[in-house]
Design a protein around this motif. Structure first.
Motif, PDB file in Angstrom:
ATOM      1  N   VAL A 169       2.248   1.759  -3.519  1.00  0.00           N
ATOM      2  CA  VAL A 169       1.207   2.253  -4.429  1.00  0.00           C
ATOM      3  C   VAL A 169       0.991   3.748  -4.209  1.00  0.00           C
ATOM      4  N   SER A 170       0.925   4.169  -2.957  1.00  0.00           N
ATOM      5  CA  SER A 170       0.755   5.591  -2.653  1.00  0.00           C
ATOM      6  C   SER A 170       1.954   6.397  -3.147  1.00  0.00           C
ATOM      7  N   LEU A 171       3.151   5.827  -3.015  1.00  0.00           N
ATOM      8  CA  LEU A 171       4.353   6.512  -3.502  1.00  0.00           C
ATOM      9  C   LEU A 171       4.310   6.677  -5.013  1.00  0.00           C
TER      10      LEU A 171
ATOM     11  N   THR B  37      -2.071   8.347 -13.776  1.00  0.00           N
ATOM     12  CA  THR B  37      -2.673   8.464 -12.447  1.00  0.00           C
ATOM     13  C   THR B  37      -4.177   8.223 -12.504  1.00  0.00           C
TER      14      THR B  37
ATOM     15  N   LEU C 185       1.658   6.897  -6.895  1.00  0.00           N
ATOM     16  CA  LEU C 185       0.674   7.939  -7.195  1.00  0.00           C
ATOM     17  C   LEU C 185       1.227   9.318  -6.849  1.00  0.00           C
ATOM     18  N   ASN C 186       1.970   9.418  -5.759  1.00  0.00           N
ATOM     19  CA  ASN C 186       2.514  10.701  -5.324  1.00  0.00           C
ATOM     20  C   ASN C 186       3.567  11.232  -6.290  1.00  0.00           C
TER      21      ASN C 186
ATOM     22  N   GLY D 238       0.812  -1.211   0.000  1.00  0.00           N
ATOM     23  CA  GLY D 238       0.000   0.000   0.000  1.00  0.00           C
ATOM     24  C   GLY D 238       0.841   1.255   0.000  1.00  0.00           C
ATOM     25  N   ALA D 239       1.941   1.251   0.744  1.00  0.00           N
ATOM     26  CA  ALA D 239       2.821   2.414   0.780  1.00  0.00           C
ATOM     27  C   ALA D 239       3.472   2.661  -0.584  1.00  0.00           C
TER      28      ALA D 239
ATOM     29  N   VAL E 243      -6.129   5.145 -10.538  1.00  0.00           N
ATOM     30  CA  VAL E 243      -7.204   5.376  -9.572  1.00  0.00           C
ATOM     31  C   VAL E 243      -8.462   4.621  -9.974  1.00  0.00           C
TER      32      VAL E 243
END
Length: 324
Positions: free
Chosen positions: A154-156, A167, A158-159, A151-152, A171
């Motif tokens: 994936v968030s990275l 993006t 996207l960030n 999860g981290a 999503v």
């Protein structure tokens, strides 16, 4: 409820929803188009668009429902679900990398293949972390760690994404959907889901024995190490393939076993196949609602499942509390 009437009722429900999913939609199409009869346009829509979508909805639901029942039986925890061991999160990470790097645009099956590779890697990492003799608690902790790491990352991704189109695709893919899937996706997912289901269904005897405790199960001749390995491999194959082609679809593996457990007299072996059929019916019904409620909008399957699943799960919790 006896096994035969329950199996007959669930099979009839799945077949009815499958027929409705094939025939209903933006424009009703007769089922004979599935056999190549009637208007050529209807035949093309039925065989190339609706058949893969309906079949994948049933397979994804069956994979998630069966895996959820197996995880709850092995961990003896009613809150367990397939995502607990990090397979779905790792598959999502593989899909995100395929989208972010452009592999998904260059090769149509790159996204599901990357998702499957990462799901397999997650199982290998969990087995390495848990060790050959680790118990259920070690398995849970290893799964949580892998899921949090996926999860981290994936968030990275996207960030740090510099491509707004990638993006946007990430999503929307993570919301979960079986729309716009082809027969290639069906051919890729179906064998792996079938393999995972076959492995999970063999764990029934061990899960029944495990209800008496680990010591009693071992005394009855159940190998806990083999049971855990079979469970992990089966869940990885079924859930990894389902996530690879449909994205993140939640609550199926959590809610369906709870709904059917009273009908199965709380027997894990019986609950396995019942949850597979129940999961197929739930996802087929949710996908049908997606197509009929807002046909002009791209409503996502994962969103509908969350809207339906969360209140239902809260109701089950409330009913359980009253029973206690």
């Amino acid at each position: 409820m006896r096994p035969l009437p329950l199996a007959a009722a669930l099979c009839a429900l799945v077949l009815a929803l499958l027929a409705a999913s094939l025939s209903l939609g933006y424009a009703p199409i007769p089922l004979r188009a599935l056999l190549g009869a009637g208007d050529p346009l209807h035949v093309m829509v039925m065989q190339q668009i609706r058949l893969p979508r309906a079949a994948l909805a049933a397979l994804v639901g069956a994979a998630l429902g069966l895996s959820g029942a197996a995880m709850q039986g092995y961990l003896r925890n009613p809150l367990a679900e397939p995502g607990l061991i990090g397979v779905s999160g790792s598959a999502a990470l593989g899909a995100v990398i395929a989208l972010q790097t452009g592999l998904a645009a260059a090769f149509s099956l790159a996204l599901p293949l990357m998702a499957l590779v990462f799901a397999g890697g997650a199982v290998g990492l969990i087995l390495l972390l848990a060790g050959p003799r680790g118990g259920s608690l070690t398995l849970i902790l290893a799964g949580i760690a892998v899921s949090a790491l996926a999860g981290a990352l994936v968030s990275l991704a996207l960030n740090l994404s510099s491509n707004p189109y990638a993006t946007f695709e990430i999503v929307f893919w993570m919301m979960g959907s079986v729309a716009d899937r082809s027969l290639e996706h069906l051919a890729l997912a179906a064998p792996l889901i079938a393999l995972g289901a076959a492995l999970l269904l063999t764990t029934g005897r061990g899960l029944d024995a495990l209800t008496l405790g680990e010591d009693a199960a071992q005394a009855l001749g159940v190998s806990l190490g083999r049971l855990r390995l079979t469970l992990l491999l089966g869940t990885a194959a079924a859930v990894g393939a389902a996530t690879a082609v449909a994205g993140a679809v939640g609550f199926v593996g959590l809610v369906v076993p709870h709904l059917l457990r009273p009908l199965c007299k709380a027997r894990p072996a019986r609950l396995l196949w019942a949850s597979g059929l129940g999961g197929a019916a739930m996802v087929l019904a949710a996908d049908l609602a997606v197509r009929l409620v807002l046909p002009d909008r791209d409503l996502k399957l994962g969103v509908v499942m969350a809207i339906l699943g969360a209140p239902l799960f809260l109701h089950l919790i409330y009913r359980t509390r009253r029973g206690v």
